[in-house]
Design an enzyme around this catalytic site. Structure first.
Site, PDB file in Angstrom:
ATOM      1  N   CYS A 178       5.555  -8.609  -8.175  1.00 33.95           N
ATOM      2  CA  CYS A 178       4.685  -8.016  -7.168  1.00 33.95           C
ATOM      3  C   CYS A 178       3.228  -8.291  -7.540  1.00 33.95           C
ATOM      4  O   CYS A 178       2.797  -8.012  -8.661  1.00 33.95           O
ATOM      5  CB  CYS A 178       4.951  -6.515  -7.119  1.00 33.95           C
ATOM      6  SG  CYS A 178       3.701  -5.562  -6.268  1.00 33.95           S
ATOM      7  N   GLU A 179       2.482  -8.832  -6.594  1.00 34.11           N
ATOM      8  CA  GLU A 179       1.088  -9.163  -6.888  1.00 34.11           C
ATOM      9  C   GLU A 179       0.194  -7.928  -6.967  1.00 34.11           C
ATOM     10  O   GLU A 179      -0.919  -8.010  -7.463  1.00 34.11           O
ATOM     11  CB  GLU A 179       0.537 -10.136  -5.852  1.00 34.11           C
ATOM     12  CG  GLU A 179       0.348  -9.574  -4.476  1.00 34.11           C
ATOM     13  CD  GLU A 179      -0.171 -10.610  -3.489  1.00 34.11           C
ATOM     14  OE1 GLU A 179      -0.910 -10.208  -2.589  1.00 34.11           O
ATOM     15  OE2 GLU A 179       0.150 -11.810  -3.626  1.00 34.11           O
ATOM     16  N   HIS A 180       0.677  -6.785  -6.501  1.00 34.36           N
ATOM     17  CA  HIS A 180      -0.144  -5.580  -6.530  1.00 34.36           C
ATOM     18  C   HIS A 180      -0.097  -4.861  -7.870  1.00 34.36           C
ATOM     19  O   HIS A 180      -1.076  -4.232  -8.275  1.00 34.36           O
ATOM     20  CB  HIS A 180       0.284  -4.610  -5.424  1.00 34.36           C
ATOM     21  CG  HIS A 180       0.131  -5.195  -4.062  1.00 34.36           C
ATOM     22  ND1 HIS A 180       1.034  -4.960  -3.035  1.00 34.36           N
ATOM     23  CD2 HIS A 180      -0.810  -6.026  -3.543  1.00 34.36           C
ATOM     24  CE1 HIS A 180       0.646  -5.607  -1.953  1.00 34.36           C
ATOM     25  NE2 HIS A 180      -0.459  -6.265  -2.236  1.00 34.36           N
ATOM     26  N   HIS A 181       1.054  -4.912  -8.559  1.00 36.38           N
ATOM     27  CA  HIS A 181       1.207  -4.171  -9.812  1.00 36.38           C
ATOM     28  C   HIS A 181       1.684  -5.039 -10.974  1.00 36.38           C
ATOM     29  O   HIS A 181       1.836  -4.553 -12.079  1.00 36.38           O
ATOM     30  CB  HIS A 181       2.196  -3.011  -9.633  1.00 36.38           C
ATOM     31  CG  HIS A 181       1.795  -2.072  -8.550  1.00 36.38           C
ATOM     32  ND1 HIS A 181       2.335  -2.127  -7.280  1.00 36.38           N
ATOM     33  CD2 HIS A 181       0.869  -1.083  -8.525  1.00 36.38           C
ATOM     34  CE1 HIS A 181       1.779  -1.191  -6.531  1.00 36.38           C
ATOM     35  NE2 HIS A 181       0.885  -0.543  -7.252  1.00 36.38           N
TER      36      HIS A 181
ATOM     37  N   GLN B  52       6.980  -9.468  -0.776  1.00 36.23           N
ATOM     38  CA  GLN B  52       8.244  -9.828  -0.141  1.00 36.23           C
ATOM     39  C   GLN B  52       8.041 -10.398   1.254  1.00 36.23           C
ATOM     40  O   GLN B  52       8.713 -11.362   1.647  1.00 36.23           O
ATOM     41  CB  GLN B  52       9.156  -8.603  -0.091  1.00 36.23           C
ATOM     42  CG  GLN B  52      10.506  -8.884   0.503  1.00 36.23           C
ATOM     43  CD  GLN B  52      11.416  -7.682   0.468  1.00 36.23           C
ATOM     44  OE1 GLN B  52      11.242  -6.780  -0.336  1.00 36.23           O
ATOM     45  NE2 GLN B  52      12.406  -7.653   1.334  1.00 36.23           N
TER      46      GLN B  52
ATOM     47  N   HIS C 227      12.113  -3.017  -5.623  1.00 35.93           N
ATOM     48  CA  HIS C 227      10.780  -3.171  -6.211  1.00 35.93           C
ATOM     49  C   HIS C 227      10.587  -2.165  -7.338  1.00 35.93           C
ATOM     50  O   HIS C 227      10.643  -0.953  -7.102  1.00 35.93           O
ATOM     51  CB  HIS C 227       9.708  -2.961  -5.140  1.00 35.93           C
ATOM     52  CG  HIS C 227       9.751  -3.991  -4.052  1.00 35.93           C
ATOM     53  ND1 HIS C 227       8.775  -4.952  -3.920  1.00 35.93           N
ATOM     54  CD2 HIS C 227      10.657  -4.224  -3.065  1.00 35.93           C
ATOM     55  CE1 HIS C 227       9.067  -5.727  -2.883  1.00 35.93           C
ATOM     56  NE2 HIS C 227      10.199  -5.309  -2.360  1.00 35.93           N
TER      57      HIS C 227
ATOM     58  N   CYS D 195       7.901  -1.454  -8.732  1.00 40.29           N
ATOM     59  CA  CYS D 195       6.678  -0.688  -8.519  1.00 40.29           C
ATOM     60  C   CYS D 195       6.971   0.600  -7.753  1.00 40.29           C
ATOM     61  O   CYS D 195       6.195   1.551  -7.834  1.00 40.29           O
ATOM     62  CB  CYS D 195       5.607  -1.518  -7.812  1.00 40.29           C
ATOM     63  SG  CYS D 195       6.090  -2.149  -6.203  1.00 40.29           S
TER      64      CYS D 195
END
Length: 194
Positions: free
Chosen positions: A84-87, A125, A153, A155
């Site tokens: 995941c690019e956010h976390h 995703q 996920h 996250c």
């Protein structure tokens, strides 16, 4: 078994950052169990982001063949692992791909390689699903492509809301799948079959 060759300078540079992070979180990177961790983590990061060093379109075009048929082709449950690019936490699941050939077909293993080439990057995703769908439309002539992706996920499981039983499903489609709901339904029914 996949053999990776790592640029020693790149591994060393990434490892130095991991060593700094270990210190910042309160660990001692020089203790016995962590001495080799920065280098191992650097190599692991290079493995799981290998998609940045691949050309997805080139992968697809290596195995496009003549095909007279025009019926739905499905490869289902292609497993993938991504970050995941956010976390920068893993998400993983399965992708099913359907397409209707237009004089050409693609080697089945290439579909799994295409998924890998996009999954092995910092990703979301929704983008992963649409990238696979769009690439197949560009790589060969098709009447339409449909992609379903279901993933879990970490996250959502390890931090934040911490909901263990959640999964996310995304779809993308183009061509005849946009206008023909019965084709979309056929795809959905076929990928649910055991």
């Amino acid at each position: 078994m996949k053999q990776n060759i790592y640029d020693p300078k790149l591994v060393e540079e990434i490892a130095s950052h991991y060593k700094a992070i270990l210190k910042l979180i309160g660990e001692n990177p020089d203790r016995e169990g962590l001495q080799k961790t920065p280098v191992r983590a650097a190599k692991a990061l290079l493995d799981i982001t290998d998609g940045y060093r691949q050309n997805s379109l080139e992968i697809a075009r290596q195995a496009v063949f003549e095909h007279a048929g025009s019926r739905l082709v499905i490869v289902k449950d292609i497993e993938f692992y991504s970050m995941c690019e956010h976390h920068i936490l893993p998400f993983f699941g399965k992708i099913s791909i359907g397409y209707i050939p237009k004089g050409k077909m693609i080697g089945l293993s290439k579909l799994a390689r295409i998924v890998e080439s996009f999954a092995r990057r910092l990703q979301v995703q929704e983008r992963l699903t649409s990238q696979v769908c769009e690439l197949l439309s560009v790589a060969m002539p098709v009447h339409g492509v449909i992609v379903s992706c279901t993933a879990e996920h970490l996250c959502m499981k390890m931090r934040g809301v911490e909901k263990q039983e959640t999964s996310t499903t995304t779809f993308d489609y183009n061509g005849v799948f946009e206008t023909d709901a019965s084709l979309r339904m056929e795809f959905m029914q076929l990928i649910k079959q055991v």
